[in-house]
Design a protein around this motif. Structure first.
Motif, mmCIF file in Angstrom:
data_model
loop_
_atom_site.group_PDB
_atom_site.id
_atom_site.type_symbol
_atom_site.label_atom_id
_atom_site.label_comp_id
_atom_site.label_asym_id
_atom_site.label_seq_id
_atom_site.Cartn_x
_atom_site.Cartn_y
_atom_site.Cartn_z
ATOM 1 N N UNK A 109 0.603 -2.142 0.334
ATOM 2 C CA UNK A 109 0.204 0.010 0.117
ATOM 3 C C UNK A 109 1.043 1.390 0.176
ATOM 4 N N UNK A 110 1.881 1.465 1.054
ATOM 5 C CA UNK A 110 2.149 2.558 1.320
ATOM 6 C C UNK A 110 3.741 3.213 0.108
ATOM 7 N N UNK A 111 3.886 2.153 -0.580
ATOM 8 C CA UNK A 111 5.472 2.034 -1.368
ATOM 9 C C UNK A 111 4.653 2.718 -2.951
ATOM 10 N N UNK A 112 2.952 2.304 -2.795
ATOM 11 C CA UNK A 112 2.155 2.651 -3.965
ATOM 12 C C UNK A 112 1.786 3.474 -3.449
ATOM 13 N N UNK A 113 1.323 3.962 -2.476
ATOM 14 C CA UNK A 113 0.876 5.705 -2.778
ATOM 15 C C UNK A 113 2.185 6.887 -2.930
ATOM 16 N N UNK A 114 2.968 6.425 -2.202
ATOM 17 C CA UNK A 114 4.668 6.730 -2.479
ATOM 18 C C UNK A 114 4.304 6.965 -4.706
ATOM 19 N N UNK A 115 4.400 5.924 -5.091
ATOM 20 C CA UNK A 115 4.658 5.617 -6.732
ATOM 21 C C UNK A 115 3.527 6.503 -7.018
ATOM 22 N N UNK A 116 2.536 7.092 -7.212
ATOM 23 C CA UNK A 116 1.416 7.731 -7.145
ATOM 24 C C UNK A 116 2.046 9.125 -7.387
ATOM 25 N N UNK A 117 1.660 9.617 -5.990
ATOM 26 C CA UNK A 117 2.156 10.807 -5.941
ATOM 27 C C UNK A 117 3.794 11.412 -6.340
ATOM 28 N N UNK A 118 4.337 10.764 -6.581
ATOM 29 C CA UNK A 118 5.075 11.249 -7.455
ATOM 30 C C UNK A 118 5.464 10.969 -8.973
ATOM 31 N N UNK A 119 4.431 10.271 -9.542
ATOM 32 C CA UNK A 119 4.020 10.172 -10.520
ATOM 33 C C UNK A 119 5.109 8.758 -11.274
ATOM 34 N N UNK A 120 5.542 7.838 -10.432
ATOM 35 C CA UNK A 120 6.289 7.254 -10.902
ATOM 36 C C UNK A 120 5.333 5.644 -12.149
ATOM 37 N N UNK A 121 6.058 5.487 -12.979
ATOM 38 C CA UNK A 121 5.499 4.945 -13.869
ATOM 39 C C UNK A 121 5.053 3.013 -13.213
ATOM 40 N N UNK A 122 6.067 2.423 -12.887
ATOM 41 C CA UNK A 122 5.323 1.113 -12.053
ATOM 42 C C UNK A 122 6.131 1.022 -10.839
#
Length: 189
Positions: free
Chosen positions: A32-45
């Motif tokens: 959950x938490x790393x996905x939320x960070x990834x989405x916040x910073x517009x990471x691709x995957x």
């Protein structure tokens, strides 16, 4: 290239406390938490890499709930974050997926809580990420760190977050957020 930064949470191959290669357990919070960070910073995957079918099923259960079930209606922002997650059994599958997506070998960084010779500072790495035309992949280790075979395939090591601290045991999700912020930060212009 800020438009194609990806992160991989490695559960295999990682080191156990005794230094041997092991498979570590996936945690719901890390997904959950790393996905939320990834989405916040517009990471691709965001790749979760585990070779254990039972651990892959843990991740699939989380994803099904938040993407295909009641969780989607309950908290769509969580759904958006978890849609970035891909499960892979091995690092080689991650690399192949990126090559198929982009036609290019990713620029690979690894993170470590230990200070290493020739580590890049976050400022140096950030500059490199902003100027490369290759996709970027950041490996995050679990357990007692990434196995040497992972380090050997990487282009660069990142300096530890708190190398001079007398206590250097951040959770991987906290470390991921700090590392991603230091590397990506706010887009300029």
């Amino acid at each position: 290239m800020l438009s194609d930064v990806r992160v991989a949470l490695i559960h295999y191959p990682v080191l156990g406390k005794d230094g041997r290669i092991v498979s570590s357990a996936v945690t719901n919070l890390d997904v959950h938490d790393i996905a939320r960070t990834a989405r916040t910073y517009n990471l691709k995957k965001y790749y979760v890499v585990t070779n254990l079918p039972a651990q892959q099923e843990v991740v699939r259960t989380v994803l099904r709930y938040w993407i295909d079930s009641y969780g989607r209606e309950r908290n769509f922002s969580r759904t958006q974050a978890l849609e970035l997650v891909e499960i892979r059994s091995y690092i080689e599958e991650v690399l192949e997926s990126i090559k198929q997506d982009t036609g290019k070998e990713p620029l690979k960084f690894f993170t470590s809580a230990r200070k290493r010779q020739n580590s890049l500072s976050y400022q140096e790495a950030r500059s490199l990420i902003r100027t490369t035309d290759r996709p970027v992949l950041i490996f995050l280790g679990t357990s007692w760190g990434l196995a040497n075979e992972v380090l050997q395939i990487c282009d660069y090591a990142l300096e530890p977050i708190r190398a001079g601290s007398d206590y250097n045991h951040l959770s991987v999700r906290a470390a991921a957020a700090i590392i991603i912020d230091r590397l990506i930060g706010e887009k300029e212009g």
